[in-house]
Write an enzyme that holds these catalytic residues in place. Structure first.
Site, PDB file in Angstrom:
ATOM      1  CE  LYS A   1      -1.362  -0.366   4.856  1.00 33.29           C
ATOM      2  NZ  LYS A   1      -0.182   0.266   5.455  1.00 33.29           N
TER       3      LYS A   1
ATOM      4  NE  ARG B   1      -1.217   0.198  11.532  1.00 36.33           N
ATOM      5  CZ  ARG B   1      -0.301   0.717  10.720  1.00 36.33           C
ATOM      6  NH1 ARG B   1      -0.406   1.948  10.297  1.00 36.33           N
ATOM      7  NH2 ARG B   1       0.715  -0.023  10.328  1.00 36.33           N
TER       8      ARG B   1
ATOM      9  NE  ARG C   1       8.099  -4.101   4.310  1.00 30.73           N
ATOM     10  CZ  ARG C   1       6.919  -3.539   4.579  1.00 30.73           C
ATOM     11  NH1 ARG C   1       6.302  -2.824   3.677  1.00 30.73           N
ATOM     12  NH2 ARG C   1       6.347  -3.727   5.747  1.00 30.73           N
TER      13      ARG C   1
ATOM     14  NE  ARG D   1       9.428  -0.751   8.063  1.00 26.27           N
ATOM     15  CZ  ARG D   1       8.135  -0.628   7.842  1.00 26.27           C
ATOM     16  NH1 ARG D   1       7.702  -0.202   6.684  1.00 26.27           N
ATOM     17  NH2 ARG D   1       7.268  -0.952   8.769  1.00 26.27           N
TER      18      ARG D   1
ATOM     19  NE  ARG E   1       5.150  -4.310  10.704  1.00 28.60           N
ATOM     20  CZ  ARG E   1       4.893  -3.114  10.194  1.00 28.60           C
ATOM     21  NH1 ARG E   1       4.818  -2.072  10.979  1.00 28.60           N
ATOM     22  NH2 ARG E   1       4.719  -2.968   8.909  1.00 28.60           N
TER      23      ARG E   1
HETATM   24  P1  AMP Z   1       3.385   1.384   8.842  1.00 26.30           P
HETATM   25  O1  AMP Z   1       4.592   1.932   8.146  1.00 26.30           O
HETATM   26  O2  AMP Z   1       2.109   2.019   8.413  1.00 26.30           O
HETATM   27  O3  AMP Z   1       3.319  -0.100   8.789  1.00 26.30           O
HETATM   28  O4  AMP Z   1       3.559   1.773  10.396  1.00 26.30           O
HETATM   29  C1  AMP Z   1       4.690   1.383  11.144  1.00 26.30           C
HETATM   30  C2  AMP Z   1       4.375   1.463  12.633  1.00 26.30           C
HETATM   31  O5  AMP Z   1       3.985   2.795  12.992  1.00 26.30           O
HETATM   32  C3  AMP Z   1       3.209   0.604  13.083  1.00 26.30           C
HETATM   33  O6  AMP Z   1       3.599  -0.723  13.349  1.00 26.30           O
HETATM   34  C4  AMP Z   1       2.745   1.339  14.341  1.00 26.30           C
HETATM   35  O7  AMP Z   1       3.575   1.066  15.439  1.00 26.30           O
HETATM   36  C5  AMP Z   1       2.939   2.789  13.957  1.00 26.30           C
HETATM   37  N1  AMP Z   1       1.720   3.348  13.319  1.00 26.30           N
HETATM   38  C6  AMP Z   1       1.581   3.813  12.041  1.00 26.30           C
HETATM   39  N2  AMP Z   1       0.333   4.235  11.795  1.00 26.30           N
HETATM   40  C7  AMP Z   1      -0.362   4.036  12.950  1.00 26.30           C
HETATM   41  C8  AMP Z   1      -1.701   4.239  13.354  1.00 26.30           C
HETATM   42  N3  AMP Z   1      -2.628   4.707  12.498  1.00 26.30           N
HETATM   43  N4  AMP Z   1      -2.043   3.921  14.627  1.00 26.30           N
HETATM   44  C9  AMP Z   1      -1.153   3.446  15.498  1.00 26.30           C
HETATM   45  N5  AMP Z   1       0.127   3.199  15.186  1.00 26.30           N
HETATM   46  C10 AMP Z   1       0.533   3.490  13.922  1.00 26.30           C
END
Ligand code: AMP
Length: 197
Positions: A25, A100, A139, A141, A152
């Site tokens: 995404k 989320r 990936r 990271r 996650r």
């Molecule tokens: P992402 O890159 O979107 O997978 O986000 C990486 C990490 O950031 C997640 O595993 C969460 O710890 C935090 N995070 C990102 N967006 C949110 C959100 N909307 N609510 C809570 N935590 C978030």
């Protein structure tokens, strides 16, 4: 592209992208943002940048993020409220990673309503579970080591059905098959946005 009857008039410009970690995404958000002429806003990227910069926000969220869990709602609401208030998001945005949860979706609705705005659509990128685990493993990271990746995915499985239900009830949900080449997924998303509401 067929005309999309947007609640905000004209083309759909206020959108959220929903999908499991590893669904691509982030990649789609970048491509679509270019095509739609709106900023791609990734809350995960904003948080990682804050952690890297060692800002107060970064210090506060580092631990919440490192285990693969979610950052608390008040912090996220503030982050998104401030970001959407910036001039480049005035005409539209593509949110990647927020909301989320159903609670965050309600908060986003409030934030937008406060600005006299509303969402045009929620795009769900669907990818089969086995494919996700493979993609995440590849990936590399920092938070993608196996345990964290699994955590996650687990958070996603728990929170996503209610989030999706929320947008379904509002008639905003569009589902796209993410188990396809990148360009194909982009085309399907654009086609989904072209459907009349
Ligand atoms: P992402 O890159 O979107 O997978 O986000 C990486 C990490 O950031 C997640 O595993 C969460 O710890 C935090 N995070 C990102 N967006 C949110 C959100 N909307 N609510 C809570 N935590 C978030």
């Amino acid at each position: 592209m067929a005309d999309f009857t947007s609640r905000n008039g004209g083309r759909p410009r206020r959108l959220v992208l929903i999908g499991p970690p590893g669904s691509g995404k982030g990649t789609q958000a970048q491509i679509l943002a270019d095509q739609l002429g709106v900023p791609a806003i990734s809350t995960g990227e904003m948080l990682r940048a804050a952690v890297a910069a060692g800002s107060d926000l970064g210090k506060r969220v580092r631990r919440q993020m490192s285990g693969g869990g979610l950052v608390d709602d008040p912090t996220m609401a503030e982050l998104v409220r401030e970001r959407l208030a910036r001039p480049d998001a005035a005409e539209g945005f593509l949110l990647d990673g927020y909301p989320r949860t159903e609670g965050q979706a309600a908060t986003l609705e409030e934030i937008l309503a406060g600005r006299g705005q509303s969402l045009d659509g929620a795009l769900l990128i669907e990818v089969p579970e086995e494919e996700l685990e493979q993609r995440m493993a590849g990936r590399g990271r920092e938070d993608d080591d196996q345990g964290v990746a699994r955590a996650r995915l687990e958070v996603y499985r728990e929170t996503n059905p209610r989030l999706v239900g929320y947008y379904q009830r509002q008639g905003l949900l569009r589902e796209v098959d993410g188990h396809q080449p990148i360009e194909r997924v982009t085309l399907d998303i654009l086609a989904a946005l072209g459907e009349a509401r």
